[in-house]
Design a protein around this motif. Structure first.
Motif, PDB file in Angstrom:
ATOM      1  N   GLN A   1       0.764  -1.159   0.115  1.00 40.93           N
ATOM      2  CA  GLN A   1      -0.075   0.004   0.062  1.00 40.93           C
ATOM      3  C   GLN A   1       0.833   1.297   0.028  1.00 40.93           C
ATOM      4  OE1 GLN A   1      -1.823  -0.957   3.542  1.00 40.93           O
ATOM      5  NE2 GLN A   1      -3.305  -2.345   2.452  1.00 40.93           N
TER       6      GLN A   1
ATOM      7  N   THR B   1      -3.386   4.741  -0.808  1.00 41.21           N
ATOM      8  CA  THR B   1      -3.782   3.862  -2.076  1.00 41.21           C
ATOM      9  C   THR B   1      -3.718   2.388  -1.728  1.00 41.21           C
ATOM     10  OG1 THR B   1      -3.094   5.545  -3.678  1.00 41.21           O
ATOM     11  CG2 THR B   1      -3.248   3.424  -4.292  1.00 41.21           C
ATOM     12  N   GLU B   2      -4.740   1.538  -1.766  1.00 38.35           N
ATOM     13  CA  GLU B   2      -4.469   0.182  -1.769  1.00 38.35           C
ATOM     14  C   GLU B   2      -4.654  -0.307  -3.223  1.00 38.35           C
ATOM     15  OE1 GLU B   2      -4.163  -3.328  -1.692  1.00 38.35           O
ATOM     16  OE2 GLU B   2      -4.438  -2.671   0.457  1.00 38.35           O
ATOM     17  N   PRO B   3      -3.478  -1.036  -3.797  1.00 39.40           N
ATOM     18  CA  PRO B   3      -3.593  -1.424  -5.208  1.00 39.40           C
ATOM     19  C   PRO B   3      -4.346  -2.723  -5.373  1.00 39.40           C
ATOM     20  CG  PRO B   3      -1.386  -1.952  -4.099  1.00 39.40           C
ATOM     21  CD  PRO B   3      -2.111  -1.399  -3.091  1.00 39.40           C
ATOM     22  N   TRP B   4      -4.826  -3.471  -4.569  1.00 36.66           N
ATOM     23  CA  TRP B   4      -5.691  -4.601  -4.720  1.00 36.66           C
ATOM     24  C   TRP B   4      -6.785  -4.478  -3.698  1.00 36.66           C
ATOM     25  CZ3 TRP B   4      -4.705  -9.183  -7.561  1.00 36.66           C
ATOM     26  CH2 TRP B   4      -3.585  -9.248  -8.567  1.00 36.66           C
ATOM     27  N   PHE B   5      -7.572  -3.756  -3.804  1.00 34.87           N
ATOM     28  CA  PHE B   5      -8.692  -3.409  -3.013  1.00 34.87           C
ATOM     29  C   PHE B   5      -9.863  -4.833  -3.179  1.00 34.87           C
ATOM     30  CE2 PHE B   5     -13.114  -1.673  -2.316  1.00 34.87           C
ATOM     31  CZ  PHE B   5     -12.896  -1.344  -1.070  1.00 34.87           C
TER      32      PHE B   5
ATOM     33  N   PRO C   1      -6.723  -6.880  -9.243  1.00 36.23           N
ATOM     34  CA  PRO C   1      -5.858  -5.671  -9.381  1.00 36.23           C
ATOM     35  C   PRO C   1      -6.700  -4.307  -9.235  1.00 36.23           C
ATOM     36  CG  PRO C   1      -5.525  -6.878 -11.378  1.00 36.23           C
ATOM     37  CD  PRO C   1      -6.320  -7.689 -10.490  1.00 36.23           C
ATOM     38  N   ASN C   2      -7.571  -4.196  -8.621  1.00 43.41           N
ATOM     39  CA  ASN C   2      -8.595  -2.852  -8.663  1.00 43.41           C
ATOM     40  C   ASN C   2      -7.915  -2.005  -7.347  1.00 43.41           C
ATOM     41  OD1 ASN C   2     -10.057  -4.038 -10.577  1.00 43.41           O
ATOM     42  ND2 ASN C   2     -11.097  -5.203  -9.205  1.00 43.41           N
ATOM     43  N   SER C   3      -7.614  -0.941  -7.708  1.00 45.64           N
ATOM     44  CA  SER C   3      -6.995  -0.183  -6.762  1.00 45.64           C
ATOM     45  C   SER C   3      -7.925   1.075  -6.231  1.00 45.64           C
ATOM     46  CB  SER C   3      -5.883   0.740  -7.310  1.00 45.64           C
ATOM     47  OG  SER C   3      -6.281   1.614  -8.470  1.00 45.64           O
TER      48      SER C   3
ATOM     49  N   THR D   1      -8.035   4.627  -4.027  1.00 42.01           N
ATOM     50  CA  THR D   1      -7.290   5.816  -3.470  1.00 42.01           C
ATOM     51  C   THR D   1      -8.198   6.836  -2.642  1.00 42.01           C
ATOM     52  OG1 THR D   1      -5.638   5.647  -5.288  1.00 42.01           O
ATOM     53  CG2 THR D   1      -5.879   7.666  -4.259  1.00 42.01           C
TER      54      THR D   1
ATOM     55  N   THR E   1      -5.110   0.297 -18.410  1.00 40.53           N
ATOM     56  CA  THR E   1      -5.841   0.541 -16.878  1.00 40.53           C
ATOM     57  C   THR E   1      -6.619   1.598 -17.183  1.00 40.53           C
ATOM     58  OG1 THR E   1      -4.128   2.040 -16.165  1.00 40.53           O
ATOM     59  CG2 THR E   1      -3.835  -0.282 -15.700  1.00 40.53           C
TER      60      THR E   1
END
Length: 884
Positions: free
Chosen positions: A540, A561-565, A570-572, A574, A617
């Motif tokens: 993160q 930011t959480e890059p792997w929500f 792999p959905n971020s 922020t 992306t």
């Protein structure tokens, strides 16, 4: 005759032994009378009664006695070869300056020896003279002289040779090394070595003469020699008459090629430029370059070419000349290419991938590239390896050479498709396994794919947590069960950053303090043991930044930011918030206070796409901002000085990023296009704003904003990279009564750092000009931000160091750009141009730091008489962004 010969040889041998022994002082010492006298003309056999060793202080005497090759109780002839061998054995050790074999006494048939040795001195210290300290430090590591080491002739010789080789490799072929032994009065039997080095001048290559090449031009062969180059030479039109003659002949024959060849020959013979390679002569490089000559010939079909002879000799001006005599042989072509053993793909399909047709020039290097793992992964091996055929192999075999044609048989072994069994990671001391595993394209149960491995390496590099030069992959095939284990090896590098910077804005120094944690772990905040100094390892990103110039301006930003929500895809996600305020420095209760403050928040959601390809992306952001003004007159285009303005907008960004490394990309592209939209409230309410106040007009800001960014990187040779960037932006309106929004404008020029943003402005760097100078000018309002801008950049880059602890690269650049107020005056070719050079340094704790010198060539349209706005400018840059 043979007996006479043998007797003569024996006599000569005895004479040599006698001379040798006499030189080594072999004699009787007890003085007891005639029975102790040794008659060297009449050898006699004795039994060794004992051996003593004297004269040594640091060496084991028992070991020396064994090394002598003689021992008590054995028979020995005096004089004889056993005694000579004893002395020879001890001399071979290289530890002594004198060796003597004395007969201490003789008792009847017993003889007693004393080996008298003089030890060589030992090294107490050494020093250099005649060279700079950096060279001395490098040489010290190579010669490895240690205090207490025995100083032998071999030690002196090897030290001298090592130093000469060190400078020889740098092009100093005339290096002279003198080593003097000086007795050390402070230590017994010790010496100091005084090493005097005169490296002389570098020996350069004056000319390279190539003979026997009637088909391949000298210039092509010299270019093939990458590290052996002639020194700079510039004498154009030195002997122009042959060229003029050929040009005249081309006019008569109406054949332009004749003139072209004549001019090219004259240029090759009279002009030599070496921009990136020195012309020093290095034997090892020269040997490698001779092989490159043959590779060059082979690439042109001359597979029989060879170097008949070559010589390197000194010229009169302390340079060297090189003569190379070539045999070119015949030129060959591919004829029939047949595939054997292929069942997965047809021969026609394989020939399409191979891309070599009948009649093409025979090129072994090109054939290997089309078969085995070229950089574009468009080869035959990649076709199989990307479909799981890990055990695939192909052997090209020449089955017939006829005249100038060659028939090739491709012998294919396909094997079985390999399935991935286990995937492991090694070397990640800080980053958790799941952060790495989720980025990998190779999963257990999948078919083995080379392209998936290459892509996985790229994804790990893009994380920024690991040294991209140290990421490696170790496939471990198991042919018995048709599986493969894959091990990824990484090396962590520091990637948290501290931003401490200063800039100039509004006539004052602006200081910035920021912390960015790129591998943060929010779930471990409650674990005391995880604070080192903050919890890390989950990939993160947490960023905190504060900016201020004292009581007049403060700004605070926080983002996460959480890059792997959700953890599965792999959905971020922020989240960010910010607040800034600018004032005249008076207290908030003071009626004379003038201030503007902005607060807001953003929530963004990013997603990796699979179409058009999986480098794309998307990122969607919902933005809210509130502007609060109190007696503020610094934005005259706003039309009011007290009140508030609000902005709610949706920003959508599509991007494609295929660059191979985030810090120093060598290839790939980074493209993004974004659109930002506020609700068209005035169109929905259908309100008439003809006579509305500024507060009413801008209570809710309305605009639509578009930006396009492109950055492309292409390796030219080695690590030399050309980087090209294009930036464009524009702001549009919904309602002509409201006009273009006074916020969110583009401010172009300078370093892109100076100043600060209080009105949503975007500060864009353009080197060679002063800050914010390339923006529109309004006669009533003065300099205002642009609603349209273009920027074009081209850089030629070369790295000094790719070490992750200090990545350094230099570059030269060409740049152009401008901002406009309206479409009416927009002209993408009417731009301000600049050129210059600079250097950037990436330090893990501080990010990317840079300094540039740029020269602006064009007057600034808003103030053409002000020469300080263009011309020579130095710029500093801090931070890493899309432009890198």
């Amino acid at each position: 005759m043979n007996k006479l010969s043998n007797l003569s040889s024996k006599a000569l041998w005895y004479i040599g032994v006698v001379l040798f022994l006499s030189g080594s002082s072999v004699f009787a010492q007890d003085g007891k009378g005639p029975q102790n006298t040794i008659d060297y003309t009449k050898p006699k056999e004795y039994e060794i009664g004992g051996i003593t060793v004297s004269g040594t202080k640091h060496l084991d005497r028992n070991v020396l006695s064994l090394l002598s090759g003689m021992s008590a109780g054995e028979k020995v002839q005096v004089p004889g070869d056993k005694m000579a061998k004893c002395i020879e054995n001890l001399w071979k050790q290289g530890l002594f300056s004198d060796v003597r074999l004395n007969v201490s006494k003789i008792q009847g048939n017993l003889i007693f020896f004393d080996i008298v040795l003089t030890e060589r001195p030992r090294l107490s210290s050494f020093s250099f003279s005649g060279i700079k300290k950096s060279d001395a430090d490098d040489i010290r590591d190579k010669i490895k002289l240690i205090k207490g080491k025995v100083v032998t002739d071999n030690l002196i010789m090897s030290t001298r040779n090592t130093i000469k080789e060190f400078y020889y490799d740098k092009g100093y072929m005339n290096c002279n090394v003198q080593i003097k032994e000086v007795a050390d009065s402070t230590l017994p039997n010790s010496v100091m070595l005084k090493i005097l080095i005169k490296k002389g001048k570098k020996v350069k290559i004056k000319t390279i003469n190539i003979e026997g090449n009637s088909i391949v031009a000298d210039s092509k062969l010299k270019r093939a020699m990458k590290d052996t180059k002639e020194k700079f030479f510039f004498e154009p039109l030195r002997y122009p008459w042959p060229m003029y003659k050929e040009i005249g002949r081309s006019l008569v024959k109406n054949d332009f090629q004749i003139a072209k060849d004549a001019v090219a020959k004259e240029w090759d013979e009279t002009v030599r430029f070496n921009l990136f390679k020195a012309s020093k002569f290095l034997q090892k490089k020269y040997d490698d370059d001779k092989e490159k000559l043959l590779v060059k010939y082979a690439s042109m079909g001359f597979r029989d070419a060879r170097i008949i002879s070559d010589s390197v000799y000194r010229s009169e001006d302390n340079a060297v000349n090189i003569d190379i005599k070539m045999y070119e042989g015949n030129k060959y072509y591919f004829r029939n290419i047949n595939w054997v053993g292929n069942t997965k793909y047809s021969s026609d399909d394989l020939n399409k991938v191979l891309g070599i047709k009948k009649g093409d020039v025979y090129n072994q290097a090109e054939l290997d590239s089309r078969l085995f793992m070229n950089q574009q992964s468009s080869d035959v091996s990649s076709l199989y390896l990307d479909d799981g055929y890990l055990f695939f192999s192909v052997t090209p075999t020449e089955v017939l050479v006829e005249n100038d044609s060659i028939d090739i048989e491709m012998r294919v072994y396909e094997g079985k498709q390999a399935t991935i069994n286990k995937v492991t990671v090694r070397g990640n001391d800080k980053t958790n396994d799941h952060v790495i595993i989720r980025e990998l394209r190779t999963k257990p149960g999948m078919l083995f794919s080379r392209s998936d491995i290459i892509r996985s390496q790229r994804e790990l590099s893009q994380l920024g947590y690991f040294d991209p030069e140290k990421i490696s992959v170790n496939p471990k095939p198991n042919p018995q069960d048709g599986t493969v284990d894959i091990e990824y090896v990484v090396q962590e590098k520091p990637n948290d950053q501290v931003n401490l910077s200063g800039g100039w804005g509004a006539g004052r120094i602006v200081g910035t303090v920021g912390l960015t944690f790129n591998n943060f772990s929010i779930k471990n905040i409650g674990k005391k043991s995880a604070w080192r100094p903050l919890p890390t390892g989950d990939g993160q990103k947490l960023s905190i930044q504060a900016q201020s110039n004292g009581i007049y301006f403060q700004s605070y930003n926080l983002s996460f930011t959480e890059p792997w929500f959700g953890g599965r895809n792999p959905n971020s996600l922020t989240l960010s918030g910010f607040f800034s305020v600018q004032s005249n420095g008076l207290k908030s209760s003071d009626p004379l206070r003038q201030s503007i403050s902005i607060g807001g928040a953003t929530i963004g959601f990013g997603k990796r796409l699979k179409w058009p390809d999986d480098y794309f992306t998307s990122f969607v952001e919902l933005i809210y901002q509130n502007y609060s003004l109190k007696n503020y007159t610094q934005l005259p285009q706003l039309e009011f000085k007290d009140g508030t303005a609000n902005q709610t907008s949706l920003r959508i960004t599509f991007s494609r990023n295929s660059v191979d490394a985030p810090i120093y990309p060598k290839q790939g592209m980074n493209i993004s296009i974004s659109g930002q939209f506020t609700p068209p409230i005035s169109l929905i309410t259908n309100k008439d704003y003809t006579d509305a106040s500024g507060q009413d007009k801008y209570r809710w800001l309305e605009f639509h904003k578009y930006k396009f960014k492109f950055a492309g990187y292409q390796r030219i040779v080695d690590k030399l990279v050309i980087a090209t960037r294009i930036h464009m932006g524009m702001i549009g309106l919904y309602n002509r009564q409201l006009g273009i929004v006074p916020f969110e404008r583009f401010y172009l020029g300078g370093d892109g750092l100076s100043g600060y943003s209080l009105d949503g402005r975007e500060i864009i760097a353009l080197r060679g000009y002063s800050n914010n100078s390339l923006i529109p000018y309004d006669p009533k309002l003065g300099s205002i931000g642009g609603t349209i801008y273009n920027k074009f950049t081209m850089e030629l880059r070369y790295p000094v160091s790719l070490n992750p602890s200090a990545t350094i690269f230099g570059y030269g650049f060409l740049e152009a750009g401008k901002a406009w107020a309206k479409w009416d005056g927009y002209n993408p070719f009417d731009v301000n141009r600049s050129a210059g050079f600079g250097v950037k340094v990436f330090l893990p704790m501080f990010g990317l730091l840079g300094v540039d010198w740029g020269y602006g060539f064009d007057k600034v349209s808003s103030d053409p008489g002000n020469k300080s706005l263009y011309g020579s400018h130095f710029h500093f840059s801090i931070g890493m962004n899309f432009e890198q």
